[in-house]
Scaffold this motif. Structure first.
Motif, PDB file in Angstrom:
ATOM      1  N   PHE A 147       0.275   8.778   0.772  1.00  0.00           N
ATOM      2  CA  PHE A 147      -0.212   7.622   0.014  1.00  0.00           C
ATOM      3  C   PHE A 147      -1.571   7.927  -0.593  1.00  0.00           C
ATOM      4  O   PHE A 147      -1.832   7.611  -1.769  1.00  0.00           O
ATOM      5  CB  PHE A 147      -0.306   6.390   0.917  1.00  0.00           C
ATOM      6  N   ALA A 148      -2.474   8.523   0.205  1.00  0.00           N
ATOM      7  CA  ALA A 148      -3.820   8.820  -0.277  1.00  0.00           C
ATOM      8  C   ALA A 148      -3.789   9.783  -1.462  1.00  0.00           C
ATOM      9  O   ALA A 148      -4.646   9.715  -2.349  1.00  0.00           O
ATOM     10  CB  ALA A 148      -4.658   9.385   0.859  1.00  0.00           C
ATOM     11  N   ALA A 149      -2.806  10.687  -1.470  1.00  0.00           N
ATOM     12  CA  ALA A 149      -2.689  11.629  -2.584  1.00  0.00           C
ATOM     13  C   ALA A 149      -2.145  10.962  -3.841  1.00  0.00           C
ATOM     14  O   ALA A 149      -2.360  11.457  -4.955  1.00  0.00           O
ATOM     15  CB  ALA A 149      -1.782  12.791  -2.187  1.00  0.00           C
ATOM     16  N   LEU A 150      -1.452   9.842  -3.671  1.00  0.00           N
ATOM     17  CA  LEU A 150      -0.788   9.186  -4.797  1.00  0.00           C
ATOM     18  C   LEU A 150      -1.540   7.986  -5.353  1.00  0.00           C
ATOM     19  O   LEU A 150      -1.321   7.600  -6.496  1.00  0.00           O
ATOM     20  CB  LEU A 150       0.612   8.715  -4.355  1.00  0.00           C
ATOM     21  N   SER A 151      -2.410   7.376  -4.541  1.00  0.00           N
ATOM     22  CA  SER A 151      -3.069   6.132  -4.947  1.00  0.00           C
ATOM     23  C   SER A 151      -4.535   6.132  -4.541  1.00  0.00           C
ATOM     24  O   SER A 151      -4.866   6.570  -3.429  1.00  0.00           O
ATOM     25  CB  SER A 151      -2.355   4.935  -4.304  1.00  0.00           C
ATOM     26  N   PRO A 152      -5.410   5.605  -5.401  1.00  0.00           N
ATOM     27  CA  PRO A 152      -6.828   5.508  -5.051  1.00  0.00           C
ATOM     28  C   PRO A 152      -7.151   4.261  -4.228  1.00  0.00           C
ATOM     29  O   PRO A 152      -8.288   4.099  -3.764  1.00  0.00           O
ATOM     30  CB  PRO A 152      -7.523   5.452  -6.413  1.00  0.00           C
ATOM     31  N   GLY A 153      -6.170   3.373  -4.040  1.00  0.00           N
ATOM     32  CA  GLY A 153      -6.429   2.112  -3.337  1.00  0.00           C
ATOM     33  C   GLY A 153      -6.860   2.328  -1.897  1.00  0.00           C
ATOM     34  O   GLY A 153      -6.114   2.913  -1.106  1.00  0.00           O
ATOM     35  N   ARG A 154      -8.071   1.873  -1.560  1.00  0.00           N
ATOM     36  CA  ARG A 154      -8.581   2.039  -0.200  1.00  0.00           C
ATOM     37  C   ARG A 154      -9.124   0.735   0.397  1.00  0.00           C
ATOM     38  O   ARG A 154      -9.545   0.721   1.549  1.00  0.00           O
ATOM     39  CB  ARG A 154      -9.706   3.086  -0.169  1.00  0.00           C
ATOM     40  N   SER A 155      -9.136  -0.326  -0.399  1.00  0.00           N
ATOM     41  CA  SER A 155      -9.745  -1.576   0.070  1.00  0.00           C
ATOM     42  C   SER A 155      -8.763  -2.478   0.805  1.00  0.00           C
ATOM     43  O   SER A 155      -9.156  -3.500   1.368  1.00  0.00           O
ATOM     44  CB  SER A 155     -10.347  -2.335  -1.117  1.00  0.00           C
ATOM     45  N   ILE A 156      -7.488  -2.102   0.825  1.00  0.00           N
ATOM     46  CA  ILE A 156      -6.457  -2.940   1.439  1.00  0.00           C
ATOM     47  C   ILE A 156      -6.469  -2.759   2.951  1.00  0.00           C
ATOM     48  O   ILE A 156      -6.711  -1.667   3.468  1.00  0.00           O
ATOM     49  CB  ILE A 156      -5.077  -2.582   0.870  1.00  0.00           C
ATOM     50  N   ARG A 157      -6.208  -3.829   3.662  1.00  0.00           N
ATOM     51  CA  ARG A 157      -6.126  -3.782   5.114  1.00  0.00           C
ATOM     52  C   ARG A 157      -4.984  -2.869   5.544  1.00  0.00           C
ATOM     53  O   ARG A 157      -3.928  -2.843   4.917  1.00  0.00           O
ATOM     54  CB  ARG A 157      -5.902  -5.195   5.648  1.00  0.00           C
ATOM     55  N   VAL A 158      -5.199  -2.124   6.633  1.00  0.00           N
ATOM     56  CA  VAL A 158      -4.220  -1.137   7.092  1.00  0.00           C
ATOM     57  C   VAL A 158      -3.831  -1.410   8.540  1.00  0.00           C
ATOM     58  O   VAL A 158      -4.686  -1.656   9.392  1.00  0.00           O
ATOM     59  CB  VAL A 158      -4.793   0.291   6.970  1.00  0.00           C
ATOM     60  N   PHE A 159      -2.523  -1.335   8.812  1.00  0.00           N
ATOM     61  CA  PHE A 159      -1.991  -1.391  10.175  1.00  0.00           C
ATOM     62  C   PHE A 159      -1.311  -0.056  10.451  1.00  0.00           C
ATOM     63  O   PHE A 159      -0.531   0.431   9.625  1.00  0.00           O
ATOM     64  CB  PHE A 159      -0.978  -2.524  10.334  1.00  0.00           C
ATOM     65  N   THR A 160      -1.597   0.544  11.604  1.00  0.00           N
ATOM     66  CA  THR A 160      -0.992   1.834  11.932  1.00  0.00           C
ATOM     67  C   THR A 160      -0.268   1.761  13.265  1.00  0.00           C
ATOM     68  O   THR A 160      -0.604   0.969  14.143  1.00  0.00           O
ATOM     69  CB  THR A 160      -2.042   2.953  12.004  1.00  0.00           C
ATOM     70  N   VAL A 161       0.703   2.663  13.426  1.00  0.00           N
ATOM     71  CA  VAL A 161       1.510   2.682  14.637  1.00  0.00           C
ATOM     72  C   VAL A 161       0.694   3.108  15.854  1.00  0.00           C
ATOM     73  O   VAL A 161       0.911   2.616  16.955  1.00  0.00           O
ATOM     74  CB  VAL A 161       2.736   3.598  14.430  1.00  0.00           C
ATOM     75  N   GLY A 162      -0.240   4.035  15.660  1.00  0.00           N
ATOM     76  CA  GLY A 162      -1.000   4.551  16.796  1.00  0.00           C
ATOM     77  C   GLY A 162      -2.384   4.999  16.401  1.00  0.00           C
ATOM     78  O   GLY A 162      -2.777   4.940  15.225  1.00  0.00           O
ATOM     79  N   ASP A 163      -3.132   5.485  17.376  1.00  0.00           N
ATOM     80  CA  ASP A 163      -4.534   5.814  17.158  1.00  0.00           C
ATOM     81  C   ASP A 163      -4.710   7.063  16.292  1.00  0.00           C
ATOM     82  O   ASP A 163      -5.659   7.152  15.518  1.00  0.00           O
ATOM     83  CB  ASP A 163      -5.241   6.000  18.502  1.00  0.00           C
ATOM     84  N   ALA A 164      -3.811   8.037  16.416  1.00  0.00           N
ATOM     85  CA  ALA A 164      -3.921   9.237  15.582  1.00  0.00           C
ATOM     86  C   ALA A 164      -3.704   8.886  14.107  1.00  0.00           C
ATOM     87  O   ALA A 164      -4.408   9.386  13.224  1.00  0.00           O
ATOM     88  CB  ALA A 164      -2.914  10.290  16.026  1.00  0.00           C
ATOM     89  N   THR A 165      -2.747   8.005  13.848  1.00  0.00           N
ATOM     90  CA  THR A 165      -2.510   7.565  12.467  1.00  0.00           C
ATOM     91  C   THR A 165      -3.690   6.745  11.965  1.00  0.00           C
ATOM     92  O   THR A 165      -4.085   6.850  10.795  1.00  0.00           O
ATOM     93  CB  THR A 165      -1.209   6.757  12.376  1.00  0.00           C
ATOM     94  N   ALA A 166      -4.289   5.943  12.842  1.00  0.00           N
ATOM     95  CA  ALA A 166      -5.477   5.177  12.464  1.00  0.00           C
ATOM     96  C   ALA A 166      -6.629   6.116  12.116  1.00  0.00           C
ATOM     97  O   ALA A 166      -7.372   5.883  11.145  1.00  0.00           O
ATOM     98  CB  ALA A 166      -5.889   4.247  13.608  1.00  0.00           C
ATOM     99  N   ALA A 167      -6.791   7.186  12.888  1.00  0.00           N
ATOM    100  CA  ALA A 167      -7.842   8.157  12.599  1.00  0.00           C
ATOM    101  C   ALA A 167      -7.613   8.809  11.238  1.00  0.00           C
ATOM    102  O   ALA A 167      -8.563   9.036  10.474  1.00  0.00           O
ATOM    103  CB  ALA A 167      -7.898   9.217  13.699  1.00  0.00           C
TER     104      ALA A 167
END
Length: 227
Positions: free
Chosen positions: A63-83
């Motif tokens: 996603f980061a490689a495809l979109s500059p959007g960074r202001s949206i709230r994020v939910f992740t499955v686990g702590d490594a994905t959150a990191a």
């Protein structure tokens, strides 16, 4: 001689795992059964999106490689994905610290406070459906494929050294399925598979012994390795 541990996950995550395995006194053998490819023409539409849901660091990176959007709230499955999300410059990140079911519970609990749809940047063949379970709880989810996982069978040299391996680390059910296919042609009854979860271990039933992590995170997975 240190025990040889086969690391099957895709790079670059495999290299980080290899460092941790070496720190535990084992000799890592990095030979991914899966490789990740970002889908370059994935259509990212953030109109009406109130949050993003990630079930892996691969989804974050694609996603980061495809979109500059960074202001949206994020939910992740686990702590490594959150990191991984924080490393990609997302500021508002909440981790479910568990598995896909934990992520679904977290998003459902936050549903009334999400203004808009939840966008799920996923694999081309996602391991878990988020749309159905969350729709039943009143949360609208849109899914977009941002990466694909390509199976890479083990080469002949690695198959030949299966009897010398102390074990194999498996982080995903798809890698386990690829290993199961390889073992059908090259049985290794003494091999032990150390698996991130019971779901990951399932494709290997009847082929090799399995040890399952107490919780679906790498720290717990590495604790299953023999001391």
């Amino acid at each position: 001689m240190p025990g040889l541990i086969w690391i099957t996950r895709a790079r670059p995550a495999a290299d980080a795992t290899a460092r941790r395995v070496r720190d535990l006194g084992f000799e890592p053998v990095v030979a991914p059964l899966l490789n990740i490819r970002t889908i370059p023409d994935a259509a990212i539409d953030l109109a009406g999106v109130g949050a993003l849901a990630f079930t892996s660091a691969n989804g974050v990176e694609a996603f980061a490689a495809l979109s500059p959007g960074r202001s949206i709230r994020v939910f992740t499955v686990g702590d490594a994905t959150a990191a991984a999300a924080r490393a990609a410059a997302f500021a508002d990140v909440a981790s479910a610290s568990g598995d896909a079911d934990a992520l679904i519970r977290l998003i459902a609990a936050e549903g009334p406070r999400i203004r808009g749809d939840v966008l799920y940047p996923a694999a081309a063949e996602p391991a878990r459906d988020l749309i159905g379970p969350l729709a039943g709880q009143g949360v609208s989810v849109r899914q977009v494929a941002v990466y694909e996982t390509v199976v890479t069978p083990p080469d002949a040299a690695l198959l030949a050294c299966l009897p010398q391996l102390a074990g194999v680390l498996l982080h995903s059910a798809r890698a386990a399925a690829a290993l199961a296919e390889a073992l059908d042609a090259h049985p290794a009854p003494h091999l032990v598979a150390y698996c991130l979860s019971a779901q990951v271990a399932r494709p290997l039933a009847g082929r090799v012994a399995t040890c399952v992590a107490a919780s679906p995170d790498e720290a717990s997975l590495l604790k299953t390795l023999p001391r």
